[in-house]
Design an enzyme around this catalytic site. Structure first.
Site, mmCIF file in Angstrom:
data_model
loop_
_atom_site.group_PDB
_atom_site.id
_atom_site.type_symbol
_atom_site.label_atom_id
_atom_site.label_comp_id
_atom_site.label_asym_id
_atom_site.label_seq_id
_atom_site.Cartn_x
_atom_site.Cartn_y
_atom_site.Cartn_z
ATOM 1 N N HIS A 36 0.859 -1.191 0.000
ATOM 2 C CA HIS A 36 0.000 0.000 0.000
ATOM 3 C C HIS A 36 0.891 1.236 0.000
ATOM 4 C CE1 HIS A 36 -3.647 2.287 0.578
ATOM 5 N NE2 HIS A 36 -3.083 2.930 1.577
ATOM 6 N N ASP A 38 0.845 5.185 -0.171
ATOM 7 C CA ASP A 38 0.096 6.441 -0.122
ATOM 8 C C ASP A 38 0.818 7.510 -0.929
ATOM 9 O OD1 ASP A 38 -2.184 5.910 1.625
ATOM 10 O OD2 ASP A 38 -0.684 5.534 3.175
ATOM 11 N N ASP A 151 -8.510 1.644 1.257
ATOM 12 C CA ASP A 151 -8.150 2.555 2.347
ATOM 13 C C ASP A 151 -8.974 3.828 2.437
ATOM 14 O OD1 ASP A 151 -6.607 2.981 4.621
ATOM 15 O OD2 ASP A 151 -5.137 4.187 3.560
ATOM 16 N N HIS A 411 -6.529 9.660 -1.109
ATOM 17 C CA HIS A 411 -7.330 9.627 0.117
ATOM 18 C C HIS A 411 -6.622 10.208 1.343
ATOM 19 C CE1 HIS A 411 -5.287 5.662 -0.105
ATOM 20 N NE2 HIS A 411 -5.124 5.834 1.194
#
Length: 999
Positions: A36, A38, A151, A411
């Site tokens: 993951h 970001d 997420d 996000h």
């Protein structure tokens, strides 16, 4: 026989097949490796590339190449593209091509980022998907078919519709309310077919999988350590490296795995377990990850009689193909969303709807500037010649802003849930991109400027005034009032023909030495108006041209806040052809609004209030960037109001300044309300039927969350309606909870919200995302701004505090009227706010070069229920014929951008039953509508992001328990493919490649 009944029982017995059955276990565990990443959270994109992203792709590609059974899914294309363009060697690129072709490296979601679903506009969601999908198709010839939205803080019902349009076969979400997820697990309802649009229904349904309570992380199975960033590492925020898998340690690993797998399996209806392997920033050393997991998986598969399941590396496609093959009849979920999101009873993630309000505003302004720049560039390039503009340079400017707007949809970006230095990065990227597109638009204006004849007129005057070029980016004729800031009150303003235009000048509301010049303008779709603004030397100067009307100002002094005393004895009206606003001179607040269409007076008042937040994490839950946890009810945030009314023939403006203390010199809050007085015709209905409001908020005191509460006498029963991403509305009844009732009744308002009773509806249209709630009957409140500092050690270390001292200026328009009126006006009014005319100013001393004269461009005009969602030259280099594109890929030839292929996307604005006329299907002849751009050679209908020809896009069908398979639009056969006539049904979004003839 459906598996629902047998699975939990067999799990309790520890058996997965009866005696005498084949040795293959029925339970298959699909291990899906992922990392993951970001795109900006605690660290900037560049820091993340240096600390771990580069290592992830370097080591994963190497490990996948070494062992054919291994798999990996890649999600965020901003990172992958940076690695591909700036890091990957030719050898690595060849390996990736091979891995992708063999299905062992799978791109899922495929957008630039994993976008937020609560506060993003669907235009920008589509943009970031389009950018990522175009890169993947151009580079590998692949098209993502599965989502991975694991997420974002809540799930929108717009997303499944968009993903279905993009060609996805299945959709994954994760963060939904903790208590709802628990109930869905218990009832084996984590998988369903989601019909995100109530107008499209089964036409755009998608199979949806909700990750169980373990989420997307696999605790206890990380061997590659933690990424090392500049500065102090965030100890404790991530799992520490596990001990290696050995003969001694493997029993512990398999015991943990067994418990996890059997627990998960009991929550699903098929014998297939999705086991996400990875977490935030993992696989930075895949050479440690894969060999350790290989040992565990080999041990399990060699002892299936003991463990009762098998394990295999998989992509999402592998998992969903197995589920799809079981032909289970799935339940159908309607168009309701999963917002808001609460992670537990004390933490409602509704604060981020308003966190970093200034960034939310900048992101939307950048998006709307890009929208205007795209169509302006498209028109200009198609209508050759363009002597002073290099199209390749123009595409670069648009591309830079496309990527910046895409990036900020992440996000942890537009949500405001990032560290301060990361916020600075987002602002820098947006500002640089906007500057480039503004330069491009100025170049286009320069290119198409009219010749100078030498006569004294609007385009030959050297008196120090300004030229204003006003561009309408919408595909309708609009009548509106534009506002320019000028340094002088005595001006002359004329149009491109030298005729004076209706105008009004008044003192600026916040700049003491400046003036606001209001100009009434009517502009056809995708067209320009030109104005010349000159100072008048003196009041005696006789030019024969009328001056703009100078507005008169009436001041009402300061009124202290009344506590329980009678008010409303003395009212002053502000009037236009649609409304009469009554202002209470006892309070200087709005008192009521008379709506002329329904002949109804609605009592309405507005005031700024604040929720107070706890700052001590050791006492109670605290509000922060993510969550909203007020100490109690909102309290008035002001003690006095000063008011003045500025009146003129075009606009009447009500200025209300709210002071925190009676003796404060500067107001903390303000409301500037405008009523327009335009000529009456159908074109001007939108202008008349709105109360335009701009607010001034800040700086706030510490641990305050500022709202504007509008209270009416509408009998609403505390039912609110708010939008999903500007695409569709959701009904939001007020609900009581054991904890956090105030916070859990907050919802995102991306573009609109309303309250209503049987007779009237009050609509709020917003320029940017906010939080919205109805805490009382007839009330609607908008959270505008937040300033929060607490002693949470993790937030302090990560620099995630929200000590936002900024002053913000959000804009909201109010529409009041009967339901049938507001239903017709809401969508178009929202677009009129979102895509207001773009005003470009030049000094008159900048004489444009002599040229061929002003080229008159034919307007582009669509029917009133159809919106031009995008008109763009993407500059893609791939063939729209898939077979030809794959052949070209293998030859590895470089191609120039196709400047004759235009991306056109049309959207039907209305739901199937909103309006007897506007909700009808609309047939549009694209050849006729677009004739102002040049002769149309061909029309190809494409998927949402342009990578599929719709005739070749065959999405999976899923069996459902719903026997009524609604198509969602007319049963009439579609027109022949490639024809210029297209019929668009309620809420449809249709995407086309339009090929134009060389000029």
């Amino acid at each position: 026989m459906e598996p629902r009944g047998w699975l939990p029982l067999l799990l309790q017995l520890g058996l997965m097949w009866p005696l005498g059955a084949p040795s293959e276990p029925r339970l298959r565990v699909f291990v899906v490796p992922h990392s993951h990443m970001d795109v900006g959270w605690l660290h900037t994109v560049q820091e993340s590339m240096q600390a771990y992203v580069t290592n992830v792709y370097n080591s994963v590609v190497e490990e996948l190449t070494l062992e054919k059974k291994r798999r990996f899914i890649a999600v965020e294309q901003e990172y992958f593209r940076l690695w591909w363009d700036g890091v990957a060697s030719d050898r690595q690129k060849g390996q990736v091509h091979q891995l992708v072709a063999e299905g062992r490296l799978e791109f899922v979601l495929g957008g630039q980022v994993m976008h937020d679903e609560a506060v993003t506009h669907f235009d920008d969601q589509i943009l970031q998907l389009t950018e990522g999908h175009g890169f993947l198709y151009e580079t590998f010839g692949v098209r993502p078919q599965f989502s991975w939205q694991v997420d974002p803080f809540g799930a929108s019902a717009t997303t499944p519709t968009l993903f279905a349009l993009a060609g996805f076969n299945a959709h994954i979400i994760s963060r939904i309310d903790y208590d709802l997820k628990e109930a869905m697990q218990d009832n084996q309802e984590l998988q369903f077919v989601w019909r995100g649009s109530r107008s499209l229904l089964a036409q755009q349904e998608i199979f949806t999988h909700v990750l169980d309570q373990f989420g997307y992380c696999s605790e206890g199975f990380n061997w590659d350590g933690e990424a090392i960033f500049p500065g102090t590492p965030l100890n404790g925020m991530y799992l520490q490296v596990q001990i290696p898998v050995t003969e001694d340690s493997i029993p512990n690993f398999t015991r943990l795995l067994l418990n996890n797998v059997l627990t998960r399996a009991s929550w699903f209806r098929t014998p297939h377990v999705l086991w996400p392997w990875g977490c935030d920033r993992e696989f930075l050393n895949a050479s440690l990850q894969f060999p350790n997991m290989d040992i565990i998986m080999e041990h399990v598969n060699n002892n299936t009689s003991e463990f009762n399941f098998s394990m295999e590396y998989a992509t999402l496609g592998d998992y969903f193909r197995a589920v799809h093959s079981d032909q289970v009849a799935w339940q159908v979920r309607g168009h309701h969303d999963f917002l808001p999101y609460s992670s537990d009873m004390h933490h409602a993630w509704t604060g981020f709807y308003a966190s970093r309000s200034g960034l939310k505003a900048l992101a939307r302004r950048a998006s709307t500037l890009l929208y205007a720049g795209e169509s302006m560039f498209t028109r200009h390039v198609l209508l050759a010649p363009h002597p002073n503009l290099d199209p390749a340079w123009g595409l670069q400017q648009l591309q830079q802003l496309r990527w910046a707007v895409s990036e900020v949809q992440h996000h942890d970006a537009i949500t405001g849930t990032h560290a301060l230095k990361v916020g600075d990065m987002f602002v820098e990227h947006l500002s640089t991109g906007m500057q480039g597109v503004q330069t491009l638009m100025a170049s286009i204006i320069q290119d198409r400027s009219p010749a100078h004849s030498g006569r004294r007129g609007p385009w030959g005057h050297k008196s120090g005034g300004r030229f204003a070029v006003v561009y309408n980016p919408l595909a309708w004729t609009i009548t509106t009032i534009i506002t320019l800031t000028v340094d002088f009150p005595s001006v002359s303003i004329t149009d491109e023909s030298g005729r004076p235009v209706p105008a009004q000048v008044q003192r600026s509301k916040e700049l003491p030495s400046a003036y606001d010049l209001h100009v009434l303008t009517t502009i056809p779709g995708l067209s320009y108006r030109h104005y010349s603004i000159r100072p008048r030397r003196s009041s005696q100067e006789d030019t024969g041209e009328p001056e703009p009307f100078v507005a008169s100002t009436q001041q009402f002094g300061v009124r202290p806040r009344r506590r329980g005393r009678r008010v409303g004895k003395s009212l002053v009206p502000v009037v236009n052809d649609c409304y009469i606003i009554f202002l209470d001179l006892d309070t200087n607040l709005m008192h009521s609004v008379w709506e002329r269409r329904s002949n109804r007076k609605v009592y309405m008042t507005q005031q700024f209030m604040e929720y107070h937040a706890n700052s001590d994490v050791w006492k109670l839950p605290v509000s922060d960037n993510y969550v909203f946890t007020p100490n109690g009810r909102a309290e008035p945030a002001w003690e006095a109001v000063r008011m003045e009314i500025v009146a003129g023939p075009l606009v009447t403006e009500i200025r209300q300044d709210f002071y925190r203390e009676v003796n404060d010199r500067e107001p903390t809050f303000a409301i500037y309300s405008r009523l327009a007085h335009g000529p009456q015709s159908s074109d001007e209905e939108l202008l008349c039927h709105r109360i335009e409001q701009e607010y001034r908020v800040g700086p706030l005191e510490l641990n305050r969350e500022a709202i504007l509460r509008t209270s009416t006498d509408l009998n609403t029963g505390r039912v609110l309606y708010s939008d999903n991403n500007g695409y569709q509305m959701q009904r939001r009844p007020y609900r009581k909870y054991k904890n956090n009732t105030n916070a859990r009744n907050y919802y995102p308002m991306v573009q609109s919200a309303f309250i209503q009773d049987r007779r009237s509806r009050l609509v709020l249209l917003s320029e940017q995302a906010h939080g919205v709630s109805s805490q009382g009957n007839g009330q609607v409140e908008v959270m505008l701004h937040r300033r929060l500092v607490n002693n949470d050690p993790a937030n302090i270390i990560a620099d995630l505090t929200l000590n936002d001292t900024s002053v913000i200026h959000p804009v909201v328009w109010l529409l009041l009227g009967p339901r049938n009126l507001t239903s017709g006006l809401r969508q178009r009014s929202g677009l009129a706010l979102q895509h207001r005319p773009v005003v470009m100013l030049r000094e008159m001393s900048e004489i444009a070069p002599r040229g061929s004269g002003s080229r008159q461009q034919e307007a582009v005009t669509l029917p009133p229920s159809v919106h031009l969602q995008i008109l763009s030259i993407p500059g893609w280099k791939y063939s729209s014929n898939h077979t030809e594109h794959l052949r070209t890929l293998r030859k590895d030839r470089k191609h120039e951008a196709d400047l004759r292929r235009v991306l056109l996307r049309l959207q039907h604005l209305y739901e199937v039953d909103h309006d007897p006329v506007l909700s009808q299907p609309v047939t549009v002849n694209l050849q006729s509508v677009l004739r102002g751009l040049g002769p149309v050679v061909s029309v190809e209908e494409r998927s949402l992001t342009g990578t599929w020809n719709v005739s070749e896009m065959h999405r999976w069908t899923w069996s459902t328990r719903d026997l009524h398979h609604h198509r969602g639009n007319s049963s009439q056969p579609p027109p022949p493919p490639g024809g210029p006539e297209v019929t668009i049904y309620p809420k449809e979004i249709r995407t086309f490649f339009i090929h134009f003839q060389e000029q």
